[in-house]
Design a protein around this motif. Structure first.
Motif, PDB file in Angstrom:
ATOM      1  N   GLY A 143       0.827  -1.216   0.000  1.00 35.09           N
ATOM      2  CA  GLY A 143       0.000   0.000   0.000  1.00 35.09           C
ATOM      3  C   GLY A 143       0.856   1.258   0.000  1.00 35.09           C
ATOM      4  N   ALA A 144       1.898   1.255   0.842  1.00 33.18           N
ATOM      5  CA  ALA A 144       2.752   2.450   0.947  1.00 33.18           C
ATOM      6  C   ALA A 144       3.491   2.688  -0.367  1.00 33.18           C
ATOM      7  N   ILE A 145       3.898   1.621  -1.040  1.00 32.50           N
ATOM      8  CA  ILE A 145       4.583   1.802  -2.334  1.00 32.50           C
ATOM      9  C   ILE A 145       3.605   2.404  -3.345  1.00 32.50           C
ATOM     10  N   TRP A 147       0.827   4.152  -2.848  1.00 33.25           N
ATOM     11  CA  TRP A 147       0.451   5.532  -2.512  1.00 33.25           C
ATOM     12  C   TRP A 147       1.629   6.490  -2.690  1.00 33.25           C
ATOM     13  N   LEU A 148       2.767   6.154  -2.078  1.00 31.51           N
ATOM     14  CA  LEU A 148       3.880   7.116  -2.056  1.00 31.51           C
ATOM     15  C   LEU A 148       4.842   6.967  -3.247  1.00 31.51           C
ATOM     16  N   VAL A 149       5.276   5.751  -3.538  1.00 29.78           N
ATOM     17  CA  VAL A 149       6.287   5.586  -4.597  1.00 29.78           C
ATOM     18  C   VAL A 149       5.669   5.825  -5.976  1.00 29.78           C
ATOM     19  N   ASP A 150       4.513   5.212  -6.230  1.00 29.81           N
ATOM     20  CA  ASP A 150       3.846   5.486  -7.513  1.00 29.81           C
ATOM     21  C   ASP A 150       3.347   6.929  -7.555  1.00 29.81           C
ATOM     22  N   GLY A 151       2.954   7.447  -6.394  1.00 32.27           N
ATOM     23  CA  GLY A 151       2.517   8.852  -6.322  1.00 32.27           C
ATOM     24  C   GLY A 151       3.664   9.796  -6.685  1.00 32.27           C
ATOM     25  N   ALA A 152       4.854   9.520  -6.157  1.00 30.87           N
ATOM     26  CA  ALA A 152       6.023  10.356  -6.482  1.00 30.87           C
ATOM     27  C   ALA A 152       6.372  10.182  -7.962  1.00 30.87           C
ATOM     28  N   ALA A 153       6.235   8.949  -8.458  1.00 36.98           N
ATOM     29  CA  ALA A 153       6.543   8.706  -9.874  1.00 36.98           C
ATOM     30  C   ALA A 153       5.606   9.529 -10.766  1.00 36.98           C
ATOM     31  N   ILE A 154       4.322   9.592 -10.418  1.00 35.10           N
ATOM     32  CA  ILE A 154       3.380  10.381 -11.233  1.00 35.10           C
ATOM     33  C   ILE A 154       3.782  11.855 -11.225  1.00 35.10           C
ATOM     34  N   THR A 155       4.117  12.350 -10.025  1.00 35.41           N
ATOM     35  CA  THR A 155       4.492  13.767  -9.913  1.00 35.41           C
ATOM     36  C   THR A 155       5.678  14.073 -10.830  1.00 35.41           C
ATOM     37  N   GLN A 183      -1.434   4.268  -7.913  1.00 31.73           N
ATOM     38  CA  GLN A 183      -1.485   5.146  -6.741  1.00 31.73           C
ATOM     39  C   GLN A 183      -2.790   4.943  -5.978  1.00 31.73           C
ATOM     40  N   ARG A 184      -3.891   4.834  -6.726  1.00 28.88           N
ATOM     41  CA  ARG A 184      -5.203   4.660  -6.082  1.00 28.88           C
ATOM     42  C   ARG A 184      -5.290   3.322  -5.352  1.00 28.88           C
ATOM     43  N   GLN A 185      -4.725   2.254  -5.971  1.00 27.49           N
ATOM     44  CA  GLN A 185      -4.818   0.949  -5.310  1.00 27.49           C
ATOM     45  C   GLN A 185      -4.022   0.972  -4.000  1.00 27.49           C
ATOM     46  N   GLY A 186      -2.893   1.686  -3.986  1.00 24.25           N
ATOM     47  CA  GLY A 186      -2.103   1.767  -2.761  1.00 24.25           C
ATOM     48  C   GLY A 186      -2.858   2.534  -1.686  1.00 24.25           C
ATOM     49  N   TYR A 187      -3.466   3.630  -2.103  1.00 23.04           N
ATOM     50  CA  TYR A 187      -4.235   4.458  -1.164  1.00 23.04           C
ATOM     51  C   TYR A 187      -5.393   3.644  -0.572  1.00 23.04           C
ATOM     52  N   GLU A 188      -6.091   2.931  -1.440  1.00 24.02           N
ATOM     53  CA  GLU A 188      -7.268   2.162  -1.002  1.00 24.02           C
ATOM     54  C   GLU A 188      -6.861   1.020  -0.063  1.00 24.02           C
ATOM     55  N   LEU A 189      -5.707   0.411  -0.372  1.00 22.33           N
ATOM     56  CA  LEU A 189      -5.199  -0.671   0.479  1.00 22.33           C
ATOM     57  C   LEU A 189      -4.866  -0.136   1.884  1.00 22.33           C
ATOM     58  N   LEU A 190      -4.186   1.018   1.917  1.00 22.77           N
ATOM     59  CA  LEU A 190      -3.827   1.612   3.210  1.00 22.77           C
ATOM     60  C   LEU A 190      -5.064   2.053   3.984  1.00 22.77           C
ATOM     61  N   LEU A 191      -6.065   2.547   3.250  1.00 25.16           N
ATOM     62  CA  LEU A 191      -7.304   2.990   3.902  1.00 25.16           C
ATOM     63  C   LEU A 191      -7.985   1.806   4.599  1.00 25.16           C
ATOM     64  N   ALA A 192      -8.010   0.660   3.901  1.00 26.12           N
ATOM     65  CA  ALA A 192      -8.624  -0.543   4.499  1.00 26.12           C
ATOM     66  C   ALA A 192      -7.869  -0.945   5.765  1.00 26.12           C
ATOM     67  N   LEU A 193      -6.543  -0.906   5.699  1.00 28.89           N
ATOM     68  CA  LEU A 193      -5.756  -1.287   6.884  1.00 28.89           C
ATOM     69  C   LEU A 193      -5.909  -0.260   8.008  1.00 28.89           C
TER      70      LEU A 193
END
Ligand SMILES: [Fe+2]
Ligand SMILES: [Fe+2]
Length: 347
Positions: A143-145, A147-155, A183-193
């Motif tokens: 999830g963190a990858i 949200w954050l790693v793919d998120g940074a890659a998009i930026t 990025q969305r799948q990571g965010y959603e995974l972290l939200l569930a946790l």
């Protein structure tokens, strides 16, 4: 004429009375005019050698990062907690292989083949993003990858959709669409946790604590220490500086962390009313340079696994090449082949 058309015309013109030096100057002027006019440089256009080599270096590093980046997450495919999560993760990891393919193809348009680039990766002569030298210790790291790693890659990559080199810019458009899903799948995974049991919440927080600072390092060294930045900006390969993109990423993540119910591990992170941006604490650049030098937690593991995958995949490449040869040669070649084997052509 300060246009790409002029630039292409310049490329095809024979050296004039000014001689070789004069015509190179004309090509260069046309190239500069195209870049200034925000036109795309295409593979058959004239371009300065340094522009070509800068692009090959950047695209290769990007391609290598996509395929090495498959490893930390693939580590969790067999242990995904549900069929749904497993299917999502497999699709995501497969996308990264596809990104590698688009990028190696973009590098090929500059005259550098995939074999050569892979050889440089395997022998340590070319780098991949240091973020992938960190381990994935728990399921929350997936999830963190995302949200954050793919998120940074998009930026980083959204501005590359306007890069001056056409094939790279076009590859980025598709890559960015897929990165948004990551990025969305990571965010959603972290939200569930985060909304799960206290242990799950803690696991999500721990993953964010470990991935936050390395994600900020993904934008590269501070502007005053970045060796390639100024020329890349002048050529419009790069559109924003490392520090600008890092700031943008921080400003995007702060409200998202809040809605996730998680905190970012930086006591100095605070909204600066005057700047209209967040202030954040100092980045440990010593760690960055150490990981870059090869001393990160997983450098050896990643490159060993990559070399092994390459060796084990040799038969697939050989079979594909044999098939392609046969396909390209067509029926006439098959008849010729039979004649060679049997001494006479089959009827
Ligand atoms: Fe990717
Ligand atoms: Fe991705």
């Amino acid at each position: 004429m300060a246009t790409a058309a002029a630039h292409r015309t310049a490329r095809t013109q024979a050296p004039g009375p000014m001689g070789e030096a004069g015509s190179t100057a004309a090509y260069e002027a046309a190239f500069d005019a195209s870049v200034a006019a925000d036109e795309r440089i295409e593979p058959r256009d004239w371009m300065p050698d340094a522009y070509r080599s800068t692009l090959v270096r950047q695209i290769a590093q990007h391609a290598h990062s996509e395929i090495i980046g498959m490893q930390p997450e693939a580590n969790w495919i067999t242990r995904a907690p549900s069929l749904r999560r497993k299917a999502i993760l497999m699709a995501k990891v497969q996308d990264e292989a596809g990104h590698g393919l688009y990028l190696y193809s973009a590098a090929e348009t500059l005259g550098t083949g995939r074999d050569e680039l892979l050889d440089k990766l395997h022998s340590g002569r070319q780098k991949y993003s240091s973020i992938f030298n960190y381990p994935t210790l728990t399921w929350a790291d997936v999830g963190a990858i995302g949200w954050l790693v793919d998120g940074a890659a998009i930026t980083n990559q959204v501005p590359l959709c306007r890069c001056s080199y056409g094939p790279y810019a076009r590859a980025m458009i598709r890559v960015c669409k897929e990165e948004s899903f990551h990025q969305r799948q990571g965010y959603e995974l972290l939200l569930a946790l985060s909304n799960g049991t206290p242990e799950q919440h803690e696991m999500a927080q721990d993953a964010v604590n470990r991935w936050w600072w390395p994600s900020l390092m993904m934008f590269g060294p501070p502007d005053d220490e970045s060796s390639h930045s100024a020329q890349s900006m002048a050529w419009k390969i790069k559109r924003h500086s490392n520090d600008e993109l890092r700031q943008r990423f921080v400003d995007i993540c702060v409200p998202q962390a809040k809605s996730l119910g998680l905190t970012l591990p930086d006591p100095d992170l605070v909204w600066n009313e005057e700047r209209g941006q967040h202030d954040f604490g100092p980045i440990d650049w010593t760690e960055f340079w150490e990981v870059l030098k090869g001393n990160g937690p997983c450098n050896d593991q990643r490159i060993t696994q990559r070399r092994r995958a390459h060796e084990e995949g040799a038969w697939v490449r050989e079979a594909a090449a044999a098939y392609a040869d046969k396909h390209t040669a067509g029926p006439a070649a098959e008849i010729r082949g039979s004649a060679d084997e049997n001494g006479k052509a089959r009827a």
